[in-house]
Design an enzyme around this catalytic site. Structure first.
Site, mmCIF file in Angstrom:
data_model
loop_
_atom_site.group_PDB
_atom_site.id
_atom_site.type_symbol
_atom_site.label_atom_id
_atom_site.label_comp_id
_atom_site.label_asym_id
_atom_site.label_seq_id
_atom_site.Cartn_x
_atom_site.Cartn_y
_atom_site.Cartn_z
ATOM 1 N N ASP A 151 0.820 -1.208 0.000
ATOM 2 C CA ASP A 151 0.000 0.000 0.000
ATOM 3 C C ASP A 151 0.855 1.259 0.000
ATOM 4 O OD1 ASP A 151 0.898 -0.618 2.645
ATOM 5 O OD2 ASP A 151 -0.486 0.873 3.432
ATOM 6 N N GLU A 152 0.245 2.364 -0.379
ATOM 7 C CA GLU A 152 0.793 3.703 -0.201
ATOM 8 C C GLU A 152 2.224 3.853 -0.738
ATOM 9 O OE1 GLU A 152 -1.767 4.753 3.836
ATOM 10 O OE2 GLU A 152 0.287 4.055 4.030
#
EC number: 3.2.1.52
Length: 513
Positions: free
Chosen positions: A299-300
């Site tokens: 993620d991210e």
């Protein structure tokens, strides 16, 4: 044969009369999560110090010893075990393969008979007995009940963030005991992030953050400790984003060219990086053998300057990937899935990839959906992905950003909510029930070990009531009444009585610590 059977029965009846007794008594049954079926009598069973536990299966012996230890912590009563089903056995634990998964039953009459579909089912039944146990006249007391129980959700998780805030082994063990008490079955440990890399490595030793990493021996100790209690640890190594520890310690393997601008992402164009990750995932998988899963984060990821790296440019050409860093990222996830499967695990990722791109993300991964900013849960389900609900509100427990139990209890497994007004789920997303949502996870992020138990001890059981029983819902006040009573014996079990205020402010609660 008939005479022999009668003789054995009479011997067992006489022995039970010597080591157990029944007494008329009203007895509250405080159990969380609530069993699917409970039939309560009007008497209690009293067991003497001579009462013993027995199982016909040797694999269950360690669980008997654990139960004896935990009963002693709660009641100061010492029981024993017997290796034959003789006249000393008043508590019987046994596995019945005809039962499904974590299904279990408890029959308490002149003795206690516990049956489960597997070891983990018996571990859940043990937790129910711990919650039922009382003490009277110096004897161990249980109400006469018949219980049949099983969870609705196959995945009932707790995440603990070890990378941002270091936790000692003894604190993690307390959290495992808390989780087991309320029938969590998966504990995800977030081992790596920007702040530290808490894992050991035989080959990449510099990755380990000094004074903030665990040894192989400690990880094996945690694996054994959790398995004994029926909990499976899922290791997480967060890549390709959240990876500045990789970049800083081994730039020649993991860094992009412009590491000054972007020191946070692994170079997805370097073969050396894939080889290193293969080795690291392999050695960690060999410790957490029981886990069917390995979480790689995903993620991210910050993509600044990635496409300008020479290794990335050559890699994209060699693998016929569109000159789009998002397609490279998806290729990275696909390749990591192959590596994880090579080590006999199923890959888990945070919601990070988006729909409608050229490179297809395999459907055999599990998506942990949390903020709904990239791929909405209803879209994931429609597209055939397996999902675990990690709804930011109310399942995130983050220092000042945490939710009161009543807010948690108003949630359900097919609902995503968010406190952030730019997130799609700021207006809650409620989807239809689907078997592709296999469960949920409460996530404790960024918290010091000092506040973990206070923050979780009354939030976790409320959440567990909602995932163990997704269809039935008892009044919230009744749930909290049970939890408040059970919390007292939890304090004895984990030797910790620190409490959180549980208050709810404008958007978040505030810790009292």
């Amino acid at each position: 044969m008939r005479i022999l059977s009668i003789t054995i029965f009479m011997l067992f009846f006489i022995s039970c009369d010597q080591t157990t007794s029944l007494k008329k008594k009203d007895f509250d049954t405080n159990i969380i999560p609530q069993p699917k079926m409970i039939d309560k009598g009007s008497e209690v069973l009293l067991l003497s110090g001579q009462s013993k536990l027995y199982s016909p299966q040797s694999d269950v012996y360690p669980l008997l010893d654990l139960f004896i230890s935990e009963i002693n912590k709660i009641t100061n009563i010492e029981l024993g075990t017997t290796d034959t089903n003789n006249d000393e056995a008043d508590i019987l634990f046994q596995i019945d393969a005809s039962m499904i998964g974590e299904e279990y039953s408890i029959e308490i009459g002149n003795s206690i008979n516990v049956i489960g579909g597997n070891y983990k089912a018996l571990a859940k039944a043990k937790s129910t007995l711990l919650q039922l146990a009382g003490k009277e006249e110096g004897k161990l007391m249980f109400p006469l009940v018949t219980i049949k129980d099983n969870p609705n959700a196959s995945y009932r998780g707790l995440l603990v963030d070890l990378a941002r805030q270091w936790h000692e082994i003894h604190t993690i063990k307390k959290l495992i005991d808390l989780a087991a008490y309320y029938k969590i079955n998966y504990l995800q440990l977030h081992f790596t992030d920007y702040q530290s890399y808490t894992l050991p490595s035989t080959k990449y030793k510099n990755l380990s953050t000094p004074n903030r990493h665990y040894t192989f021996e400690q990880l094996k100790e945690l694996e054994a400790y959790s398995q004994l209690r029926g909990i499976t640890i899922i290791p997480e190594i967060d890549i390709p984003g959240h990876s500045s520890q990789f970049v800083r310690k081994y730039p020649e393997i993991f860094a992009i060219k412009d590491t000054m601008t972007n020191p946070w992402i692994i170079n997805m164009g370097k073969e050396d990086a894939y080889e290193a990750l293969d080795f690291i995932i392999g050695e960690i998988s060999s410790i957490f053998k029981a886990s069917p899963y390995f979480h790689i984060g995903g993620d991210e990821a910050i993509f600044d300057k990635v496409s300008e790296d020479p290794f990335v440019q050559n890699y994209i050409k060699a693998h016929h990937i569109d000159n789009d860093v998002h397609e490279l990222y998806r290729h990275f996830l696909v390749r990591m899935n192959g590596i994880v499967k090579k080590h006999h695990k199923q890959m888990c990722v945070w919601e990070g990839f988006r729909p409608n791109c050229k490179i297809k993300i395999p459907k055999d991964i599990i998506v942990f959906e949390f903020e709904t900013n990239r791929y909405l849960p209803n879209e994931l389900i429609k597209d055939g992905y397996t999902v675990v609900n990690n709804s930011w509100k109310p399942l995130y427990v983050v220092n000042e950003k945490k939710w009161e139990p009543k807010t948690i209890y108003s949630w359900n497994m097919w609902k995503w909510d968010n406190w952030y007004d730019k997130a799609p789920s700021y207006n809650p997303i409620q989807i239809e029930k689907s078997p592709l949502v296999i469960g949920a996870q409460m996530c404790s992020w960024e918290q010091s070990e000092k506040v973990e138990i206070p923050s979780l001890r009354k939030r976790l059981p409320v959440y567990m009531e909602r995932v163990w029983n997704t269809d039935e819902k008892i009044p919230f006040e009744e749930v909290m009444n049970h939890i408040n009573i059970l919390d007292d014996r939890l304090s004895k079990l984990i030797n910790d009585n620190e409490q959180d205020s549980l208050l709810h402010g404008h958007n978040f609660t505030k810790d009292t610590q």
